[in-house]
Scaffold this motif. Sequence first.
Motif, PDB file in Angstrom:
ATOM      1  N   ALA A   1      90.740  -2.917 -31.441  1.00 26.07           N
ATOM      2  CA  ALA A   1      91.949  -2.341 -30.850  1.00 26.07           C
ATOM      3  C   ALA A   1      91.638  -1.064 -30.083  1.00 26.07           C
ATOM      4  N   THR A   2      90.452  -0.490 -30.335  1.00 22.87           N
ATOM      5  CA  THR A   2      90.018   0.722 -29.639  1.00 22.87           C
ATOM      6  C   THR A   2      90.011   0.532 -28.126  1.00 22.87           C
ATOM      7  N   ALA A   3      89.539  -0.624 -27.674  1.00 24.63           N
ATOM      8  CA  ALA A   3      89.447  -0.876 -26.238  1.00 24.63           C
ATOM      9  C   ALA A   3      90.826  -0.869 -25.594  1.00 24.63           C
ATOM     10  N   GLY A   4      91.805  -1.459 -26.275  1.00 21.88           N
ATOM     11  CA  GLY A   4      93.162  -1.465 -25.735  1.00 21.88           C
ATOM     12  C   GLY A   4      93.760  -0.076 -25.670  1.00 21.88           C
ATOM     13  N   ALA A   5      93.479   0.729 -26.687  1.00 21.77           N
ATOM     14  CA  ALA A   5      93.996   2.101 -26.690  1.00 21.77           C
ATOM     15  C   ALA A   5      93.417   2.902 -25.537  1.00 21.77           C
ATOM     16  N   GLY A   6      92.104   2.780 -25.333  1.00 19.86           N
ATOM     17  CA  GLY A   6      91.467   3.495 -24.237  1.00 19.86           C
ATOM     18  C   GLY A   6      91.990   3.052 -22.887  1.00 19.86           C
ATOM     19  N   ALA A   7      92.164   1.738 -22.708  1.00 18.55           N
ATOM     20  CA  ALA A   7      92.672   1.226 -21.440  1.00 18.55           C
ATOM     21  C   ALA A   7      94.099   1.707 -21.182  1.00 18.55           C
ATOM     22  N   GLY A   8      94.920   1.753 -22.248  1.00 20.13           N
ATOM     23  CA  GLY A   8      96.297   2.220 -22.090  1.00 20.13           C
ATOM     24  C   GLY A   8      96.367   3.669 -21.654  1.00 20.13           C
TER      25      GLY A   8
ATOM     26  N   ILE B   1      88.387   7.433 -30.750  1.00 19.43           N
ATOM     27  CA  ILE B   1      87.233   7.269 -29.864  1.00 19.43           C
ATOM     28  C   ILE B   1      87.690   6.622 -28.561  1.00 19.43           C
ATOM     29  N   GLY B   2      88.560   5.612 -28.675  1.00 17.09           N
ATOM     30  CA  GLY B   2      89.111   4.976 -27.483  1.00 17.09           C
ATOM     31  C   GLY B   2      89.911   5.947 -26.633  1.00 17.09           C
TER      32      GLY B   2
ATOM     33  N   LEU C   1      84.405  -1.484 -25.111  1.00 19.06           N
ATOM     34  CA  LEU C   1      83.819  -2.646 -25.771  1.00 19.06           C
ATOM     35  C   LEU C   1      82.306  -2.557 -25.899  1.00 19.06           C
ATOM     36  N   ILE C   2      81.663  -1.885 -24.964  1.00 19.97           N
ATOM     37  CA  ILE C   2      80.201  -1.941 -24.897  1.00 19.97           C
ATOM     38  C   ILE C   2      79.537  -1.372 -26.150  1.00 19.97           C
ATOM     39  N   TRP C   3      80.149  -0.369 -26.781  1.00 25.42           N
ATOM     40  CA  TRP C   3      79.553   0.221 -27.981  1.00 25.42           C
ATOM     41  C   TRP C   3      80.061  -0.463 -29.249  1.00 25.42           C
ATOM     42  N   LEU C   4      81.166  -1.215 -29.137  1.00 22.34           N
ATOM     43  CA  LEU C   4      81.726  -1.860 -30.323  1.00 22.34           C
ATOM     44  C   LEU C   4      80.898  -3.051 -30.782  1.00 22.34           C
ATOM     45  N   PHE C   5      80.263  -3.744 -29.860  1.00 18.10           N
ATOM     46  CA  PHE C   5      79.478  -4.919 -30.249  1.00 18.10           C
ATOM     47  C   PHE C   5      78.304  -4.560 -31.152  1.00 18.10           C
ATOM     48  N   PRO C   6      77.476  -3.563 -30.808  1.00 15.18           N
ATOM     49  CA  PRO C   6      76.413  -3.206 -31.759  1.00 15.18           C
ATOM     50  C   PRO C   6      76.945  -2.646 -33.069  1.00 15.18           C
TER      51      PRO C   6
END
Length: 283
Positions: A94-101, A178-179, A197-202
């Motif tokens: 959900a971090t990615a959505g928060a950052g994009a918003g 963080i987002g 997203l790039i840091w969430l995968f690792p």
Amino acid sequence: MSASTITAPASRAPRGRGGAAQSVRDSLVVARRNLIRMSRIPEMIIFGLFQPIMFVVLFSYVFGGSMDVGGSTSPADYREFLMAGIFAQTVTFATAGAGAGIADDMHKGLIDRFRSLPMARGAVLTGRTLADLVQTALTVFVLAIVALLVGWRIHEGIAKALGAFALLLLLGYAFTWIGALIGLSVRTPEAATSGGLIWLFPVTFVSNAFVDTSNMTPWLRHIAEWNPFSATVQACRVLFGNPGVSTSSAWPMQHPVWASLLWSLVIIAVFRTLAVRKYRNAA
């Protein structure tokens, strides 16, 4: 006789009054605004549910029979082992959505309008993260129903299960900050999504979410065991009573509930401070 006019610098936003109470009120107003916006775009919630449901189905039925969980290759055991990881992955993504918003609000100039109002400095970000927390809680609720349908069960009672869900939401809230920092640091919502997203995968895959860390090489196992994400996954397995509880001697694996709580609070303290500071200086 003429009167002189003193004009405040345009870059300095007026400060809100009322201290902590005013900050809480402002944060709740912003959170309500974001929740109303989300309710008017239901596809945001619907699409947010698809990814974790697909992970549950794919990992459960495609990989379930080939995974070793404590010496067992039973698909049923792996489904119970898996769900703590899927829950944790869902709240962190959900971090990615928060950052994009937040990046979208910046791009449209909405953040500048908020900064011109006499409101608490951190209220805009706090309200946004609280609204995202409500959406995440709804996603986790639906995901838990799906998990029950595919055979996941809790074995330690409802009180401990609720404690596990509370730790999950706390981790999701921590990662949302963080987002928020990423969203304030980039120029476009697309960049915020990629950066989120790039840091969430690792973080999510170098962990104990999907495989037993004892099968990893020693240096990678140490990273996984001290990963904040792994601590929450381990805490959930303990509180749910699911298989796969680690026998590692690493402190986060021996005291996962405390480790999860401490990691989340530290992340909130650090990244909320950085995000609010970035918000003050945002152009």
